[in-house]
Design a protein around this motif. Structure first.
Motif, mmCIF file in Angstrom:
data_model
loop_
_atom_site.group_PDB
_atom_site.id
_atom_site.type_symbol
_atom_site.label_atom_id
_atom_site.label_comp_id
_atom_site.label_asym_id
_atom_site.label_seq_id
_atom_site.Cartn_x
_atom_site.Cartn_y
_atom_site.Cartn_z
ATOM 1 N N LEU A 1 4.195 90.681 -39.993
ATOM 2 C CA LEU A 1 3.363 90.986 -38.839
ATOM 3 C C LEU A 1 2.460 89.811 -38.496
ATOM 4 O O LEU A 1 1.537 89.925 -37.720
ATOM 5 N N ARG A 2 2.745 88.689 -39.154
ATOM 6 C CA ARG A 2 2.115 87.411 -38.808
ATOM 7 C C ARG A 2 0.608 87.367 -39.014
ATOM 8 O O ARG A 2 -0.109 86.765 -38.216
ATOM 9 N N PHE A 3 0.152 88.025 -40.046
ATOM 10 C CA PHE A 3 -1.253 87.853 -40.365
ATOM 11 C C PHE A 3 -1.462 86.536 -41.108
ATOM 12 O O PHE A 3 -2.571 86.079 -41.250
ATOM 13 N N GLU B 1 2.145 100.824 -35.990
ATOM 14 C CA GLU B 1 2.086 99.548 -36.675
ATOM 15 C C GLU B 1 1.935 98.465 -35.625
ATOM 16 O O GLU B 1 2.612 98.482 -34.599
ATOM 17 N N VAL B 2 1.036 97.552 -35.905
ATOM 18 C CA VAL B 2 0.838 96.450 -34.975
ATOM 19 C C VAL B 2 0.970 95.139 -35.733
ATOM 20 O O VAL B 2 0.838 95.114 -36.958
ATOM 21 N N ASP B 3 1.228 94.079 -35.010
ATOM 22 C CA ASP B 3 1.254 92.779 -35.676
ATOM 23 C C ASP B 3 -0.148 92.175 -35.615
ATOM 24 O O ASP B 3 -1.099 92.810 -35.157
ATOM 25 N N ALA B 4 -0.240 90.927 -36.086
ATOM 26 C CA ALA B 4 -1.560 90.309 -36.202
ATOM 27 C C ALA B 4 -2.248 90.206 -34.847
ATOM 28 O O ALA B 4 -3.458 90.139 -34.768
ATOM 29 N N ARG B 5 -1.473 90.222 -33.770
ATOM 30 C CA ARG B 5 -2.087 90.105 -32.451
ATOM 31 C C ARG B 5 -2.312 91.465 -31.813
ATOM 32 O O ARG B 5 -2.678 91.575 -30.657
ATOM 33 N N ASN C 1 -4.810 96.508 -41.924
ATOM 34 C CA ASN C 1 -4.460 95.402 -41.027
ATOM 35 C C ASN C 1 -3.396 95.818 -40.038
ATOM 36 O O ASN C 1 -3.456 95.507 -38.869
ATOM 37 N N ARG C 2 -2.387 96.544 -40.543
ATOM 38 C CA ARG C 2 -1.195 96.737 -39.722
ATOM 39 C C ARG C 2 -1.164 98.107 -39.063
ATOM 40 O O ARG C 2 -0.429 98.327 -38.120
ATOM 41 N N SER D 1 -4.340 95.465 -46.508
ATOM 42 C CA SER D 1 -3.134 95.067 -45.770
ATOM 43 C C SER D 1 -2.634 96.217 -44.913
ATOM 44 O O SER D 1 -2.108 96.017 -43.830
ATOM 45 N N GLU D 2 -2.839 97.463 -45.406
ATOM 46 C CA GLU D 2 -2.424 98.611 -44.606
ATOM 47 C C GLU D 2 -3.314 98.772 -43.377
ATOM 48 O O GLU D 2 -2.834 99.043 -42.282
ATOM 49 N N GLN E 1 -6.633 86.458 -45.220
ATOM 50 C CA GLN E 1 -5.357 87.159 -45.001
ATOM 51 C C GLN E 1 -4.346 86.808 -46.087
ATOM 52 O O GLN E 1 -3.550 87.641 -46.515
ATOM 53 N N THR F 1 4.333 93.062 -45.210
ATOM 54 C CA THR F 1 3.744 93.378 -43.903
ATOM 55 C C THR F 1 2.851 92.239 -43.419
ATOM 56 O O THR F 1 2.841 91.906 -42.244
ATOM 57 N N GLN F 2 2.108 91.666 -44.318
ATOM 58 C CA GLN F 2 1.210 90.588 -43.926
ATOM 59 C C GLN F 2 1.980 89.437 -43.287
ATOM 60 O O GLN F 2 1.547 88.861 -42.305
ATOM 61 N N LEU G 1 4.311 97.772 -32.540
ATOM 62 C CA LEU G 1 5.641 97.539 -33.089
ATOM 63 C C LEU G 1 6.417 98.836 -33.204
ATOM 64 O O LEU G 1 7.516 98.973 -32.701
#
Lengths: 638, 366
Positions: free
Chosen positions: B253-255, A220-224, A53-54, A50-51, B230, B249-250, A228
């Motif tokens: 941040l819209r995962f 930090e970024v979002d899913a896209r 990921n972001r 998860s880390e 996810q 965060t998941q 951020l």
């Protein structure tokens, strides 16, 4: 009981409810064990996932060190450059996006697409630069339309700024994106795709000093993949600056002196090996290599017969022609084969066995001693001397002066020239050396090749009576706070060990070349300072028909090596004008202008009063001896 | 109509349990939809409105004797079948695959209501027919027709999740009524060769792939599997204590997909960790077991069947949804009762709860 409803008792089924309850409990227990597995056993792994990921790390390019001349004039600095990047994973509709970009910014569709395709296959969410060097206005347009252009990103990177344009382009080199091959090499192991590195010249040889240390941001970024916030940041460290040995004014005037001619010039401090000017003409625009090279410019560079992209001072290998007579003369003096008085009669040609070697003056120079032989560049005198010396002895002395192998200047890929020996020929061609091959070597033809740097070093060594210094371009490396990191003093490669008397005799000849009647180098003469030197005209093709009508690429190269002041030498200069035909008319004037500027800078010669409107007026060769036709190199270009 | 005994017998425990879970749901939706900026009312507030509407439905359902459903069950069933057909026809001709039916002022989702109606219809059927030794294969004919027709219609929409739930609710009720072991064995024996035949003979490769991806999302990590991977990361990264309220965060941040509806529990699990999940699972289990308890205390067979059906409905929703979120089951669009954002789910759930309360408070009346 309402409505006469028959109510059926339900005792029989109640037992089954207990079983059902167990089933329910089992179902929840199943969920719980799975949660236990995920949240307790796999918790660490999944937390790391998860880390990652972001969080992303984004390199922040360090500001490159600047390049200064010996007086602190900035020759290369930096300015911010904006480039347009896309993050393909964020792009909703590629076609529509490209349409908008083309419409909005007037960019070239094919180029956008080409760069986009090239960037494919990189890690997810890494931006691909699709247009470099966009203008501030274009950036504003992009920012205004940001929300209509998902996946578009503007990147800011420092790029090189060249206040003097194409000046010393070969020396500075240029920056471009690191190539895939380079990335595979150890030297660039800390670089990332898309980084800019020095590709040539000082930018390349001092890459480690100039580059600095890239910083990084954890964001930090979002899913896209949208930015951020910044989690942590390490600042980049600006690279070190170089203070060169080059004098900007001297460099400029030397380049100007070449005009349209192709060639190279190197000016050295005879007492330290510092390179004062380093010219390869014509130059190119280094800024174009970092951004979008216009195809027509690129084409013109490639098609130009004068080869603008070649670093002629470093890699050009020319037959030194008559300038090599200096070596032959010194060899003869040291070996006791000649002295200042011994004479040779020049009849216009020299016979060796069945071969006949012509002097450039077909009518012959008559009886010549060493001084006259140098002054008038008599070939026959040196044919005879060369024959007596033999090729190996000539080579021995040439090598003492650092010829035949790279001097080790602080630039990559220096060429070594060529000093032939019998052994060399045996190895190279598996053939014996013919006696008839020696006379051409004695006058710097045949197999002999030298680079302009070697020629400059050779004449500087003559000027200082026998000390070979390593030519170097950088005086000091300075850190961003202005402290000296490293200083480069004179480095002696070798001492020739020749007798001062030998040097004195040769120097007298060289003085005569420039200053006495019939001297071939009179166009390098200055009235205020005594100049000594030697011209050279080296054949490009062996057999020549009529003089003056050959196509450009078959014309002779013009050379001049010289130093000044004669009595207490400070500066040595070597000039090669490709296909300039005569050393005396094409190369000597350029050397003269370089020397003139040097002494003007020093205040030895008064600077001419400059008229603002016509700066070119100052370039009039005021030092030209009266009555000599002033032949501007530009006039000979074609 | 309103008897004082009804009020004193009102099942406050069940009522408060439902309110507690719904409140947790609202808190979670507040976090799940924190980074969304919907136009107008925020999701958590809308969910509160739906809860209030649900309370109205509970009041309405409680105020009438549930035996009225016994009388009208087949009529309701017939009407709902009709609506399902209408949905298919109108859906086909107007907007493609759609589950909604526009009745002028309100739009309804007949497949959702069918979950409640099938409970009533089956309860009605078994009121008259309980073989003492369990159901034989032949006894299953009518119940299977009763379930099969609406299930097929719903599958046609297509809404696999709801169709599956209707079948599972019915199956649970059949188990409650009692099925002979032989019958179960026969059904399984029939199923195995059917599946095998379909797999080897009738399905094409791409169809098989689709099914395999459906079952094992890891086969396609960037496509259909992305969301479930996810979601597992979200749940697992919560650890024992969770990342804290609004700190996921998941989710933020819209995962996660559908994070305020179908994947709401994944948001909860990330922020509240294993302990939070344990509490919620316990609450849900108590809810389901409480429903079964109502059935066991109910002397009336119809009431007991209704309670078992509603409990099964809740149970399967919970297990399928959470199972999907934590990667146990394939992704099917099944909401988590009281937790997922959405009016339809809230209305169905509250109707079920209303039925449970209704049965519970009238248990002494016979």
């Amino acid at each position: 009981m309402k409505g006469g409803r028959v109510v059926r008792e339900n005792r029989g089924l109640s037992k089954r409810l207990i079983k059902l309850s167990f089933c329910v409990a089992a179902g929840f227990f199943l969920l719980l064990t799975r949660l236990w597995y995920l949240q307790i056993i796999k918790a660490d792994t999944l937390f790391d996932l998860s880390e990652s990921n972001r969080l992303r790390s984004v390199p922040v390019a360090a500001c490159r060190g600047t390049i200064l001349d010996r007086n602190g004039v900035v020759l290369v600095s930096n300015s911010p450059s904006y480039s347009l990047a896309v993050i393909p994973q964020d792009v909703v509709n590629k076609e529509a996006l490209i349409d908008s970009l083309v419409r909005l910014l007037g960019l070239d569709r094919d180029e956008l697409l080409e760069r986009w395709e090239k960037g494919k296959g990189r890690a997810r969410y890494v931006p691909i630069v699709v247009a470099a060097g966009i203008t501030r206005d274009q950036v504003e347009l992009l920012e205004e339309n940001q929300f209509r252009l998902p996946g578009v990103d503007v990147e800011v990177k420092p790029v090189r700024l060249y206040p003097f344009g194409t000046m010393a382009a070969h020396l500075m080199g240029y920056l471009a994106e690191v190539s895939d091959q380079e990335l595979a090499a150890d030297r660039y192991q800390h670089y990332n795709a898309g980084d800019y590195v020095g590709k040539n010249g000082l930018e390349k040889s001092y890459e480690n000093e100039l580059h600095g240390t890239d910083g990084g941001r954890r964001i930090e970024v979002d899913a896209r993949g949208h930015y951020l916030r910044t989690i942590s940041e390490t600042n980049p460290t600006t690279g070190n600056s170089l203070e060169l040995t080059i004098d900007k004014n001297l460099q400029q005037s030397a380049e100007k002196a070449f005009g349209q001619e192709a060639g190279a010039a190197v000016a050295l401090d005879v007492n330290s090996g510092e390179v004062l000017a380093f010219v390869s003409n014509p130059g190119f625009d280094p800024a174009l290599f970092s951004g979008r090279m216009p195809p027509d410019v690129w084409k013109s560079y490639l098609e130009d017969k004068r080869h603008p992209l070649e670093n002629k001072a470093l890699k050009g290998q020319y037959p030194p022609g008559s300038t090599f007579k200096i070596i032959t003369a010194l060899a003869g003096l040291e070996e006791g084969l000649i002295d200042g008085k011994a004479t040779v009669e020049c009849t216009g040609s020299y016979k060796l066995g069945s071969s006949k070697f012509n002097c450039w003056n077909r009518h012959g120079h008559g009886v010549v001693n060493l001084k006259r032989a140098l002054k008038e560049s008599c070939d026959v005198y040196f044919y005879e001397l060369g024959e007596k010396l033999g090729v190996d002895r000539i080579a021995k002395y040439a090598r003492l002066f650092g010829m035949g192998k790279p001097l080790g200047i602080d630039l990559d890929n220096e060429r070594g020239g060529l000093i032939p020996t019998m052994e060399w020929k045996e190895k190279r061609f598996h053939k014996k050396w013919f006696p008839g091959e020696t006379p051409p070597v004695a006058i710097g033809q045949g197999y002999v090749l030298a680079t302009p740097i070697q020629l400059a070093s050779m004449i500087a060594t003559v000027a200082n009576n026998g000390t070979v210094y390593r030519p170097h371009l950088v005086k000091r490396i300075i850190d961003p706070d202005g402290r000296t990191v490293k200083e480069f003093g004179p480095e002696i490669i070798a001492k020739t060990g020749l007798r001062p008397e030998s040097f004195q005799l040769v120097k007298e000849g060289l003085f005569a070349v420039v200053n006495e009647p019939k001297g071939t180098g009179s166009m390098a003469r200055l009235y205020e300072v005594k100049v000594a030197g030697k011209t050279g005209t080296s054949q490009v093709v062996k057999l020549r028909d009529s003089k003056g009508n050959e196509p450009y690429q078959f014309r002779d190269h013009a050379l001049f090596v010289g130093f000044a002041p004669y009595d207490k030498p400070e500066i040595a200069v070597a000039v090669v004008v490709e296909h300039g035909e005569h050393g005396g008319s094409a190369a000597a004037p350029i050397a003269g202008k370089i020397l003139r500027t040097y002494f003007e800078e020093k205040g030895v010669i008064a600077k001419p009063v400059r008229h603002d409107a016509s700066a070119a007026g100052s370039d009039k060769p005021a030092a030209q001896p009266a009555g000599q036709p002033v032949q501007l190199p530009a006039g000979k270009a074609d | 109509m309103i008897d004082r005994r009804l009020f004193t017998n009102f099942d406050w425990t069940l009522f408060l349990l439902v309110l507690l879970i719904a409140a947790l749901g609202v808190v979670n939706i507040y976090s799940a939809a924190y980074t969304y900026a919907p136009v107008g009312t925020p999701y958590f507030l809308r969910q509160i409105y739906w809860i209030v509407a649900g309370l109205g439905i509970i009041a309405t359902v409680c105020s009438i004797d549930y035996h009225i459903f016994e009388d009208t069950a087949y009529w309701l069933y017939g009407g709902m079948l009709f609506l399902l057909v209408v949905v298919l026809v109108v859906g086909r001709t107007s907007m493609g695959a759609t589950r909604w039916l526009n009745l002028g002022i309100i739009t309804i989702q007949p497949s959702e209501l069918m979950k409640i109606i099938i409970i009533m219809a089956l309860a009605r059927y078994f009121v008259d027919f309980v073989p003492p030794d369990g159901l034989t294969l032949r006894d299953l004919l009518y119940p299977l027709l009763l379930v099969g027709i609406p299930a097929l219609l719903i599958m046609k929409q297509p809404d696999l999740g709801t169709a599956l739930l209707v079948v599972m609710i019915a199956a649970s009720m059949l188990l409650y009524v009692g099925v002979r072991w032989k019958t179960v064995a026969a059904a399984l024996l029939a199923a195995v060769p059917t599946v095998w035949l379909a797999w080897t003979r009738y399905l094409r490769d791409y169809q098989k792939n689709r099914i395999l991806n459906f079952i094992w999302p890891e086969r396609d990590p960037l496509g259909s599997g992305y969301h479930i991977i996810q979601s597992k990361i979200a749940v697992g990264s919560g650890g024992v204590l969770g990342k804290g309220f609004l700190m996921g965060t998941q989710s933020h941040l819209r995962f996660l997909p559908e994070q305020h509806t179908d994947f709401a529990f994944s948001v909860f699990a990330e922020e509240w960790g294993f302990l939070g999940c344990l509490v919620v699972l316990l609450l849900y289990m108590v809810l389901v077991l409480w429903g079964l308890g109502i059935a066991s205390r109910c002397n009336d067979r119809f009431g007991a069947l209704l309670s078992v059906g509603v409990s099964a409905m809740l149970f399967w929703h919970i297990v399928v949804n959470i199972g999907m979120v934590i990667g146990l089951f394939p992704v099917v669009g099944v909401p988590l009762p009281l937790f997922s954002y959405g009016g339809t789910s809230m209305i169905t759930t509250m109707t079920g709860v209303g039925i449970l309360l209704n049965v519970s408070m009238r248990r002494f009346m016979f």
